[in-house]
Design a protein around this motif. Structure first.
Motif, PDB file in Angstrom:
ATOM      1  N   ASN A   1       0.390   4.149   0.794  1.00  0.00           N
ATOM      2  CA  ASN A   1       0.168   5.024   1.942  1.00  0.00           C
ATOM      3  C   ASN A   1       0.478   4.359   3.283  1.00  0.00           C
ATOM      4  O   ASN A   1       0.486   5.033   4.321  1.00  0.00           O
ATOM      5  CB  ASN A   1      -1.291   5.509   1.946  1.00  0.00           C
ATOM      6  CG  ASN A   1      -1.622   6.286   0.692  1.00  0.00           C
ATOM      7  OD1 ASN A   1      -0.873   7.172   0.284  1.00  0.00           O
ATOM      8  ND2 ASN A   1      -2.742   5.941   0.061  1.00  0.00           N
ATOM      9  N   ASP A   2       0.707   3.052   3.251  1.00  0.00           N
ATOM     10  CA  ASP A   2       0.985   2.326   4.486  1.00  0.00           C
ATOM     11  C   ASP A   2       1.761   1.058   4.148  1.00  0.00           C
ATOM     12  O   ASP A   2       1.183   0.044   3.770  1.00  0.00           O
ATOM     13  CB  ASP A   2      -0.322   1.961   5.205  1.00  0.00           C
ATOM     14  CG  ASP A   2      -0.086   1.262   6.528  1.00  0.00           C
ATOM     15  OD1 ASP A   2       1.094   1.071   6.907  1.00  0.00           O
ATOM     16  OD2 ASP A   2      -1.075   0.897   7.186  1.00  0.00           O
ATOM     17  N   HIS A   3       3.086   1.119   4.277  1.00  0.00           N
ATOM     18  CA  HIS A   3       3.931  -0.003   3.884  1.00  0.00           C
ATOM     19  C   HIS A   3       3.814  -1.196   4.832  1.00  0.00           C
ATOM     20  O   HIS A   3       4.455  -2.230   4.602  1.00  0.00           O
ATOM     21  CB  HIS A   3       5.389   0.449   3.787  1.00  0.00           C
ATOM     22  CG  HIS A   3       5.661   1.264   2.564  1.00  0.00           C
ATOM     23  ND1 HIS A   3       6.849   1.913   2.346  1.00  0.00           N
ATOM     24  CD2 HIS A   3       4.881   1.543   1.484  1.00  0.00           C
ATOM     25  CE1 HIS A   3       6.804   2.556   1.192  1.00  0.00           C
ATOM     26  NE2 HIS A   3       5.606   2.348   0.652  1.00  0.00           N
TER      27      HIS A   3
ATOM     28  N   THR B   1      -0.168  -4.866   2.422  1.00  0.00           N
ATOM     29  CA  THR B   1      -0.027  -5.111   0.993  1.00  0.00           C
ATOM     30  C   THR B   1      -1.058  -4.296   0.231  1.00  0.00           C
ATOM     31  O   THR B   1      -2.004  -3.746   0.813  1.00  0.00           O
ATOM     32  CB  THR B   1      -0.230  -6.602   0.658  1.00  0.00           C
ATOM     33  OG1 THR B   1      -1.624  -6.929   0.802  1.00  0.00           O
ATOM     34  CG2 THR B   1       0.625  -7.481   1.541  1.00  0.00           C
ATOM     35  N   ILE B   2      -0.905  -4.267  -1.074  1.00  0.00           N
ATOM     36  CA  ILE B   2      -1.825  -3.500  -1.906  1.00  0.00           C
ATOM     37  C   ILE B   2      -3.232  -4.080  -1.854  1.00  0.00           C
ATOM     38  O   ILE B   2      -4.221  -3.388  -2.118  1.00  0.00           O
ATOM     39  CB  ILE B   2      -1.277  -3.428  -3.352  1.00  0.00           C
ATOM     40  CG1 ILE B   2      -1.907  -2.265  -4.106  1.00  0.00           C
ATOM     41  CG2 ILE B   2      -1.445  -4.740  -4.079  1.00  0.00           C
ATOM     42  CD1 ILE B   2      -1.204  -1.919  -5.405  1.00  0.00           C
ATOM     43  N   GLU B   3      -3.342  -5.372  -1.459  1.00  0.00           N
ATOM     44  CA  GLU B   3      -4.663  -6.006  -1.360  1.00  0.00           C
ATOM     45  C   GLU B   3      -5.299  -5.813   0.019  1.00  0.00           C
ATOM     46  O   GLU B   3      -6.456  -6.216   0.225  1.00  0.00           O
ATOM     47  CB  GLU B   3      -4.552  -7.513  -1.627  1.00  0.00           C
ATOM     48  CG  GLU B   3      -3.977  -7.884  -2.986  1.00  0.00           C
ATOM     49  CD  GLU B   3      -2.459  -8.010  -2.956  1.00  0.00           C
ATOM     50  OE1 GLU B   3      -1.888  -8.335  -4.011  1.00  0.00           O
ATOM     51  OE2 GLU B   3      -1.847  -7.792  -1.877  1.00  0.00           O
ATOM     52  N   GLY B   4      -4.539  -5.253   0.968  1.00  0.00           N
ATOM     53  CA  GLY B   4      -5.089  -5.026   2.300  1.00  0.00           C
ATOM     54  C   GLY B   4      -4.682  -6.039   3.350  1.00  0.00           C
ATOM     55  O   GLY B   4      -5.205  -6.024   4.475  1.00  0.00           O
TER      56      GLY B   4
ATOM     57  N   ASP C   1       0.859  -1.186   0.000  1.00  0.00           N
ATOM     58  CA  ASP C   1       0.000   0.000   0.000  1.00  0.00           C
ATOM     59  C   ASP C   1       0.898   1.241   0.000  1.00  0.00           C
ATOM     60  O   ASP C   1       1.716   1.407   0.910  1.00  0.00           O
ATOM     61  CB  ASP C   1      -0.876  -0.022   1.253  1.00  0.00           C
ATOM     62  CG  ASP C   1      -1.880   1.117   1.305  1.00  0.00           C
ATOM     63  OD1 ASP C   1      -1.593   2.210   0.751  1.00  0.00           O
ATOM     64  OD2 ASP C   1      -2.942   0.933   1.923  1.00  0.00           O
TER      65      ASP C   1
END
Length: 326
Positions: A305-307, A310-313, A303
């Motif tokens: 905005n928040d490493h 993951t991009i999937e949450g 993500d």
């Protein structure tokens, strides 16, 4: 088959001679029907410049696996070497340096080795297997640690070619102890012959992780050590996550247990002396895009905005190292 003759001959008088009952036929099938690009990659190998080292200390199997010194190649030869090896991209596991030319791989595999090395039995004089060995970077580190022979298995034909490219420049005394067969663990018999078996970054790709662990156990001799590195999740002995279609953009991720749950699996399968020896969150410095791997890497899978996600949450990848005995 010529690619494998020396390694097959090495098997004859080894503790793994029973492997010869199945392996030659599998390798013949591989050479008869290789991947569409494999013959192109083999042509790249044939075009590599003829360079040689002068002394044993021209080789270092340290954090950067290094063969040769810059002064042992001309600028033209180095440019040729770089241009040809670039045709074998992506390079994922390393780093390597050949005659002053650096291969900056996607993974800083030396960092993983630094986490693993303090927890393994001495490899001095041992027979060692690396399941899912990639380009073979860790095979060279295992030789540095004193292994008698290192055996890598990985069905990736590009990985095999990368391994051959590095091995081409290794001194004969080292090269004859490093072996790579393009087979999967499911094609291997129960050999019960290796002192140490490594499996790093494979378990979460297996649809049947318990079967995979059982296969690893069947490769170890009694009292042998398994070194297992894999993605895990936080949780207790009952925590297992099965992600959706993708996890960190990977399609082939199946089961992600907690380290404690994984230890329970291993105990149920008969492993002993099970220890979780390391827990580590993969950083953007350890896995990243480079000139040698220009596709998407970890930064693209998290993500923005928040490493920590993951991009999937899902929670970002945590990797654990476990050791155990048979």
């Amino acid at each position: 088959m010529d690619w494998f003759n020396a390694s097959l001959a090495r098997l004859i008088d080894s503790p793994h001679a029973a492997w010869l009952e199945t392996l030659p036929a599998q390798l013949r099938q591989f050479t008869d029907k290789p991947h569409g690009d494999f013959r192109k990659w083999q042509r790249v190998l044939k075009q590599l410049p003829s360079l040689s080292i002068e002394r044993d200390d021209d080789v270092s199997l340290g954090d950067t696996v290094t063969v040769g010194r810059a002064q042992q190649a001309t600028d033209s030869q180095r440019a040729q070497l770089r241009g040809l090896l670039m045709q074998l991209c992506p390079w994922r596991k390393g780093p390597f340096e050949l005659f002053g030319m650096n291969i900056d791989t996607e993974w800083r595999s030396d960092w993983k080795w630094q986490r693993v090395a303090p927890h393994i039995d001495s490899l001095q004089g041992k027979q060692v297997l690396d399941v899912g060995c990639g380009s073979g970077y860790h095979l060279w580190r295992m030789l540095e640690a004193g292994a008698a022979d290192v055996w890598g298995v990985d069905p990736g034909e590009l990985f095999l070619t990368q391994f051959q490219a590095i091995k081409k420049y290794m001194p004969t005394a080292l090269a004859k102890r490093a072996h790579f067969f393009p087979v999967g663990i499911e094609q291997m018999p129960q050999l019960n012959s290796f002192d140490t078996v490594f499996s790093m970054g494979v378990l979460y790709h297996r649809r049947s992780p318990l079967e995979f662990l059982q296969q690893l156990k069947g490769l170890l001799k009694p009292g042998g050590q398994l070194v297992l590195e894999t993605i895990v999740v936080e949780g207790d002995e009952t925590t297992v996550m099965m992600p959706g279609e993708r996890y960190a953009q990977m399609r082939n991720v199946w089961f992600l247990p907690s380290a404690k749950a994984l230890a329970v699996w291993m105990q149920r399968l008969g492993f002993t002396d099970i220890e979780v020896v390391d827990h580590n969150t993969t950083s953007l410095q350890e896995q990243r895009a480079t000139d040698w791997m220009r596709g998407e890497s970890l930064a693209d899978f998290l993500d923005p905005n928040d490493h920590k996600m993951t991009i999937e949450g899902y929670k970002a990848p945590i990797r654990a190292i476990l050791t155990a005995r048979t």
